[in-house]
Design a protein around this motif. Structure first.
Motif, PDB file in Angstrom:
ATOM      1  N   LEU A 222      27.079  52.952  26.060  1.00 51.55           N
ATOM      2  CA  LEU A 222      26.552  53.418  24.776  1.00 51.55           C
ATOM      3  C   LEU A 222      27.521  53.145  23.639  1.00 51.55           C
ATOM      4  O   LEU A 222      27.143  52.576  22.604  1.00 51.55           O
ATOM      5  CB  LEU A 222      26.247  54.921  24.856  1.00 51.55           C
ATOM      6  N   VAL A 223      28.769  53.519  23.807  1.00 54.12           N
ATOM      7  CA  VAL A 223      29.732  53.324  22.714  1.00 54.12           C
ATOM      8  C   VAL A 223      30.084  51.847  22.546  1.00 54.12           C
ATOM      9  O   VAL A 223      30.420  51.411  21.438  1.00 54.12           O
ATOM     10  CB  VAL A 223      31.012  54.173  22.926  1.00 54.12           C
ATOM     11  N   THR A 224      29.982  51.070  23.634  1.00 56.18           N
ATOM     12  CA  THR A 224      30.207  49.629  23.498  1.00 56.18           C
ATOM     13  C   THR A 224      29.142  49.006  22.612  1.00 56.18           C
ATOM     14  O   THR A 224      29.447  48.203  21.714  1.00 56.18           O
ATOM     15  CB  THR A 224      30.203  48.954  24.882  1.00 56.18           C
TER      16      THR A 224
ATOM     17  N   VAL B   1      27.568  58.553  35.059  1.00 58.66           N
ATOM     18  CA  VAL B   1      27.535  59.192  33.735  1.00 58.66           C
ATOM     19  C   VAL B   1      28.587  58.575  32.828  1.00 58.66           C
ATOM     20  O   VAL B   1      28.338  58.286  31.650  1.00 58.66           O
ATOM     21  CB  VAL B   1      27.767  60.716  33.870  1.00 58.66           C
ATOM     22  N   PHE B   2      29.778  58.346  33.373  1.00 56.74           N
ATOM     23  CA  PHE B   2      30.864  57.729  32.599  1.00 56.74           C
ATOM     24  C   PHE B   2      30.452  56.350  32.098  1.00 56.74           C
ATOM     25  O   PHE B   2      30.646  56.013  30.922  1.00 56.74           O
ATOM     26  CB  PHE B   2      32.121  57.629  33.469  1.00 56.74           C
ATOM     27  N   VAL B   3      29.888  55.544  32.991  1.00 58.68           N
ATOM     28  CA  VAL B   3      29.482  54.186  32.620  1.00 58.68           C
ATOM     29  C   VAL B   3      28.384  54.226  31.561  1.00 58.68           C
ATOM     30  O   VAL B   3      28.364  53.404  30.637  1.00 58.68           O
ATOM     31  CB  VAL B   3      29.018  53.400  33.862  1.00 58.68           C
ATOM     32  N   PHE B   4      27.461  55.189  31.674  1.00 53.17           N
ATOM     33  CA  PHE B   4      26.394  55.316  30.667  1.00 53.17           C
ATOM     34  C   PHE B   4      26.984  55.498  29.271  1.00 53.17           C
ATOM     35  O   PHE B   4      26.598  54.793  28.323  1.00 53.17           O
ATOM     36  CB  PHE B   4      25.489  56.502  31.008  1.00 53.17           C
ATOM     37  N   PHE B   5      27.908  56.436  29.134  1.00 53.32           N
ATOM     38  CA  PHE B   5      28.507  56.668  27.811  1.00 53.32           C
ATOM     39  C   PHE B   5      29.373  55.500  27.376  1.00 53.32           C
ATOM     40  O   PHE B   5      29.427  55.164  26.182  1.00 53.32           O
ATOM     41  CB  PHE B   5      29.317  57.967  27.823  1.00 53.32           C
ATOM     42  N   PHE B   6      30.029  54.858  28.331  1.00 53.34           N
ATOM     43  CA  PHE B   6      30.864  53.707  27.986  1.00 53.34           C
ATOM     44  C   PHE B   6      29.999  52.568  27.444  1.00 53.34           C
ATOM     45  O   PHE B   6      30.348  51.916  26.443  1.00 53.34           O
ATOM     46  CB  PHE B   6      31.650  53.239  29.213  1.00 53.34           C
TER      47      PHE B   6
ATOM     48  N   VAL C 181      30.346  60.166  18.484  1.00 57.42           N
ATOM     49  CA  VAL C 181      30.059  60.459  19.893  1.00 57.42           C
ATOM     50  C   VAL C 181      31.268  61.097  20.558  1.00 57.42           C
ATOM     51  O   VAL C 181      31.152  62.089  21.287  1.00 57.42           O
ATOM     52  CB  VAL C 181      29.673  59.160  20.637  1.00 57.42           C
ATOM     53  N   LYS C 182      32.441  60.542  20.301  1.00 55.25           N
ATOM     54  CA  LYS C 182      33.674  61.030  20.929  1.00 55.25           C
ATOM     55  C   LYS C 182      33.921  62.498  20.616  1.00 55.25           C
ATOM     56  O   LYS C 182      34.147  63.315  21.522  1.00 55.25           O
ATOM     57  CB  LYS C 182      34.844  60.170  20.455  1.00 55.25           C
ATOM     58  N   ASP C 183      33.854  62.868  19.337  1.00 57.81           N
ATOM     59  CA  ASP C 183      34.162  64.249  18.960  1.00 57.81           C
ATOM     60  C   ASP C 183      33.101  65.221  19.449  1.00 57.81           C
ATOM     61  O   ASP C 183      33.407  66.353  19.838  1.00 57.81           O
ATOM     62  CB  ASP C 183      34.311  64.358  17.444  1.00 57.81           C
TER      63      ASP C 183
ATOM     64  N   ALA D  56      31.285  66.560  35.205  1.00 60.67           N
ATOM     65  CA  ALA D  56      32.599  65.931  35.303  1.00 60.67           C
ATOM     66  C   ALA D  56      32.544  64.537  34.690  1.00 60.67           C
ATOM     67  O   ALA D  56      33.490  64.100  34.007  1.00 60.67           O
ATOM     68  CB  ALA D  56      33.037  65.855  36.764  1.00 60.67           C
ATOM     69  N   GLY D  57      31.421  63.839  34.894  1.00 61.13           N
ATOM     70  CA  GLY D  57      31.245  62.529  34.271  1.00 61.13           C
ATOM     71  C   GLY D  57      31.248  62.606  32.760  1.00 61.13           C
ATOM     72  O   GLY D  57      31.816  61.740  32.081  1.00 61.13           O
ATOM     73  N   VAL D  58      30.630  63.654  32.211  1.00 60.64           N
ATOM     74  CA  VAL D  58      30.643  63.863  30.757  1.00 60.64           C
ATOM     75  C   VAL D  58      32.072  64.093  30.275  1.00 60.64           C
ATOM     76  O   VAL D  58      32.506  63.538  29.260  1.00 60.64           O
ATOM     77  CB  VAL D  58      29.744  65.058  30.370  1.00 60.64           C
ATOM     78  N   ALA D  59      32.820  64.923  31.012  1.00 63.30           N
ATOM     79  CA  ALA D  59      34.209  65.194  30.634  1.00 63.30           C
ATOM     80  C   ALA D  59      35.059  63.936  30.716  1.00 63.30           C
ATOM     81  O   ALA D  59      35.885  63.666  29.834  1.00 63.30           O
ATOM     82  CB  ALA D  59      34.790  66.288  31.541  1.00 63.30           C
ATOM     83  N   PHE D  60      34.856  63.144  31.755  1.00 61.91           N
ATOM     84  CA  PHE D  60      35.607  61.895  31.884  1.00 61.91           C
ATOM     85  C   PHE D  60      35.265  60.932  30.750  1.00 61.91           C
ATOM     86  O   PHE D  60      36.126  60.216  30.242  1.00 61.91           O
ATOM     87  CB  PHE D  60      35.325  61.241  33.230  1.00 61.91           C
ATOM     88  N   ALA D  61      33.993  60.917  30.368  1.00 60.32           N
ATOM     89  CA  ALA D  61      33.579  60.060  29.248  1.00 60.32           C
ATOM     90  C   ALA D  61      34.251  60.504  27.958  1.00 60.32           C
ATOM     91  O   ALA D  61      34.657  59.672  27.132  1.00 60.32           O
ATOM     92  CB  ALA D  61      32.060  60.088  29.108  1.00 60.32           C
ATOM     93  N   ALA D  62      34.376  61.818  27.759  1.00 66.92           N
ATOM     94  CA  ALA D  62      35.045  62.329  26.555  1.00 66.92           C
ATOM     95  C   ALA D  62      36.492  61.857  26.497  1.00 66.92           C
ATOM     96  O   ALA D  62      36.989  61.464  25.438  1.00 66.92           O
ATOM     97  CB  ALA D  62      34.988  63.865  26.535  1.00 66.92           C
ATOM     98  N   ILE D  63      37.172  61.874  27.654  1.00 75.86           N
ATOM     99  CA  ILE D  63      38.557  61.409  27.686  1.00 75.86           C
ATOM    100  C   ILE D  63      38.623  59.902  27.454  1.00 75.86           C
ATOM    101  O   ILE D  63      39.443  59.409  26.671  1.00 75.86           O
ATOM    102  CB  ILE D  63      39.214  61.757  29.032  1.00 75.86           C
ATOM    103  N   GLY D  64      37.743  59.171  28.119  1.00 79.38           N
ATOM    104  CA  GLY D  64      37.752  57.722  27.984  1.00 79.38           C
ATOM    105  C   GLY D  64      37.461  57.261  26.569  1.00 79.38           C
ATOM    106  O   GLY D  64      38.172  56.408  26.012  1.00 79.38           O
ATOM    107  N   ILE D  65      36.425  57.840  25.951  1.00 81.24           N
ATOM    108  CA  ILE D  65      36.096  57.472  24.573  1.00 81.24           C
ATOM    109  C   ILE D  65      37.170  57.996  23.628  1.00 81.24           C
ATOM    110  O   ILE D  65      37.473  57.371  22.600  1.00 81.24           O
ATOM    111  CB  ILE D  65      34.709  58.024  24.198  1.00 81.24           C
ATOM    112  N   GLY D  66      37.764  59.135  24.002  1.00 78.72           N
ATOM    113  CA  GLY D  66      38.877  59.669  23.220  1.00 78.72           C
ATOM    114  C   GLY D  66      40.091  58.764  23.244  1.00 78.72           C
ATOM    115  O   GLY D  66      41.010  58.935  22.443  1.00 78.72           O
ATOM    116  N   ALA D  67      40.117  57.808  24.144  1.00 82.24           N
ATOM    117  CA  ALA D  67      41.175  56.798  24.171  1.00 82.24           C
ATOM    118  C   ALA D  67      40.769  55.545  23.409  1.00 82.24           C
ATOM    119  O   ALA D  67      41.581  54.927  22.726  1.00 82.24           O
ATOM    120  CB  ALA D  67      41.519  56.437  25.616  1.00 82.24           C
ATOM    121  N   LEU D  68      39.499  55.167  23.512  1.00 86.89           N
ATOM    122  CA  LEU D  68      39.037  53.929  22.889  1.00 86.89           C
ATOM    123  C   LEU D  68      39.083  53.984  21.372  1.00 86.89           C
ATOM    124  O   LEU D  68      39.472  53.020  20.709  1.00 86.89           O
ATOM    125  CB  LEU D  68      37.608  53.615  23.353  1.00 86.89           C
ATOM    126  N   VAL D  69      38.660  55.119  20.792  1.00 81.97           N
ATOM    127  CA  VAL D  69      38.599  55.233  19.333  1.00 81.97           C
ATOM    128  C   VAL D  69      39.984  55.081  18.698  1.00 81.97           C
ATOM    129  O   VAL D  69      40.186  54.212  17.841  1.00 81.97           O
ATOM    130  CB  VAL D  69      37.938  56.566  18.912  1.00 81.97           C
TER     131      VAL D  69
END
Length: 540
Positions: free
Chosen positions: A19-21, A12-17, A200-202, A339-352
């Motif tokens: 997507l935002v890439t 799930v994390f990789v999917f969102f990563f 996406v991040k917010d 949990a993957g969705v939550a991890f993606a939120a944190i990860g994208i919350g760092a990238l932006v």
């Protein structure tokens, strides 16, 4: 802690990563101008963003992996002291309502891209402008580093990267890959990339918080049990200090530290280059005014998010590295897919924010070091090329900062930057309202504040860190523990005022002010405010 890789969460994390890439690279075509070879386009998104884009961009800029990881981690480790972030985000919005519209107006009138551009134009001083630029770059580096710490915390909890015994390169390879992707789409798309990804991040962050604040307390027996268990755990003695581990609510001995840290952080927040970059990207003065009224919605989110620190205590999570507490809470409490969705939120919350911060630091170097001191005749295209390269170097510096320092004290990275950036307040905010301060006095005040703040912070130790172990120290003359940055700011202001009186009395030469009173209230479409502005000329 679960052993091995959490495959479902990772997918799930990789999917969102991914997507935002993709969005990051496609953003180069979003609102694309005919001529993209200028800092107005690459570094400020064409100065064209409306209310909602600016709101998401500022939210993505200000509410970061620091919010998701370090604030609850501070509460997990020490209790109520970590809540300082909530009142300071409440204090900051009335403050910025008074000066950000003025900064937007004068910047659009004269084509200023950075705060240092304004300081140079207002006070006619390249030296003062250089001081503000260098401070901005220095303060931004640990802030970017903090975002990378957030990504690494998520990867660690998912089991990606190996154990502590794994070779450092293999262990940090996932972080290096994330860094490489971030660097690539920032280079390609400029500010448009984080502006688009911020949607996406917010959205992910609001979904995760809404679920967490309801679902986790139900699983833990309700907030009564959460607060009871947290209070009991925090009251236990810390073997390293011989004192209680923390407090459920701030006691009398810590109130000065709490209040000064909150107030000083509020003054510092919009001194950061990335905050100003996001502000100047908006299309009109009224966009800024509207955003100061709706951005407090994020403060509500932050208050709920901070409670996760107490939930981690109540859930029995025990970790040496407190930065892993919230990711571990999500893995323990949520189904793997969420949990993957939550991890993606944190990860994208760092990238932006990392993207915006690197762009802001690069703009400072290009406009206020490269153009002012190295190549005054640089063309807009050359400025843009230099900024792109410097944005990569800034990220590399932040990555080295993360890999070479103790990650358990991540919040102190940002707090140290806050001490530095607060010393630019007199020149920036003071200059927006008055020309009375003398440029040499401002420079001397800045130097005093920087030296005092850095030396004092260096001498603060903690059980896990010999130097830079915290942001509080005894306030001279008061005898109470307080925020070092605010004490340094007061010294800065006193020196500035006293020396201004002396220099004015001595009739010391003053710089040339290239601004006019009407510049500070100009709006888009007013005479002199153009859609595409040339780079400002060097001040006399």
């Amino acid at each position: 802690m679960m052993s091995g890789v959490n495959v479902t969460a990772l997918v799930v994390f990789v999917f969102f990563f991914v997507l935002v890439t993709a969005m990051g690279f496609l953003a180069a075509r979003w609102r694309k101008a005919e001529n993209s070879n200028s800092l107005d386009e690459w570094g400020l998104g064409g100065r064209s963003f409306g209310t909602w884009v600016t709101w998401f961009l500022l939210g993505g800029d200000l509410y970061t992996a620091y919010t998701f990881v370090a604030v609850p981690a501070a509460i997990y480790a020490a209790g109520a002291a970590g809540f300082f972030a909530v009142p300071y985000t409440i204090l900051v919005y009335p403050l910025i309502f008074t000066f950000l519209p003025r900064l937007w107006s004068v910047s659009h009138r004269h084509g200023y891209v950075t705060t240092s551009d304004f300081v140079r134009g207002r006070f006619g001083s390249k030296g003062l402008s250089l001081a503000v630029a260098v401070t901005g770059i220095l303060a931004t580096m640990p802030y970017i580093a903090l975002q990378l710490v957030g990504i690494q915390a998520v990867l660690d909890v998912m089991g990606v990267g190996g154990s502590e015994s794994t070779h450092w390169f293999l262990k940090d390879l996932p972080l290096l890959i994330a860094f490489g992707v971030l660097a690539a789409y920032t280079y390609s798309s400029g500010l448009r990339a984080p502006a688009l990804i911020a949607f996406v991040k917010d959205t992910l962050i609001y979904i995760v918080i809404a679920v967490a604040i309801i679902y986790i307390p139900i699983k833990l027996g309700g907030f009564d049990d959460i607060f009871a268990k947290a209070g009991e755990a925090l009251s236990q003695t810390n073997p390293a200090t011989g004192k209680p581990k923390g407090e459920l609510f701030s006691g009398p001995n810590n109130q000065w530290a709490y209040a000064t840290l909150a107030f000083g952080s509020a003054l510092a927040l919009f001194m950061y280059p990335h905050s100003i970059t996001a502000t100047l990207s908006s299309g009109s003065r009224n966009v800024i005014r509207r955003n100061t009224t709706i951005l407090p919605l994020y403060s509500l989110m932050l208050g709920l998010l901070a409670l996760l620190g107490f939930m981690a205590i109540a859930a029995g999570i025990k970790l040496k590295n407190g930065q892993l507490a919230i990711p571990q809470l999500f893995e323990n409490m949520f189904p793997d897919w969420f949990a993957g969705v939550a991890f993606a939120a944190i990860g994208i919350g760092a990238l932006v924010p990392a993207a915006i911060m690197s762009i802001a630091a690069a703009n400072l170097f290009t406009r206020n070091i490269y153009k002012d001191f190295i190549r005054p005749d640089a063309t807009p295209a050359q400025e843009t090329s230099v900024s792109k390269v410097v944005s990569l170097l800034v990220k590399v510096g932040a990555l080295v900062f993360v890999l070479g320092m103790d990650k358990t004290v991540a919040i102190n990275f940002q707090l140290l930057g806050g001490i530095w950036i607060l010393q630019t307040f007199p020149a920036l905010v003071g200059g927006l309202f008055t020309r009375w301060f003398h440029r040499w006095a401002l420079l001397a005040g800045w130097a005093v504040g920087m030296i005092y703040g850095t030396v004092t912070a260096y001498n603060v130790s903690s059980p896990v860190q010999k130097h830079f172990g915290g942001s509080n120290e005894i306030i001279p003359g008061i005898g109470q523990m307080g925020y070092i940055g605010l004490t340094a700011f007061v010294l800065n202001a006193v020196v500035t005022v006293v020396l201004t009186l002396v220099l004015r009395a001595a009739k010391a030469p003053d710089g040339v002010d290239e601004t006019q009173p009407s510049d500070y209230t100009a709006d888009a479409g007013d005479p002199g405010v153009k859609e595409e502005l040339p780079a400002p000329t060097a001040a006399p």
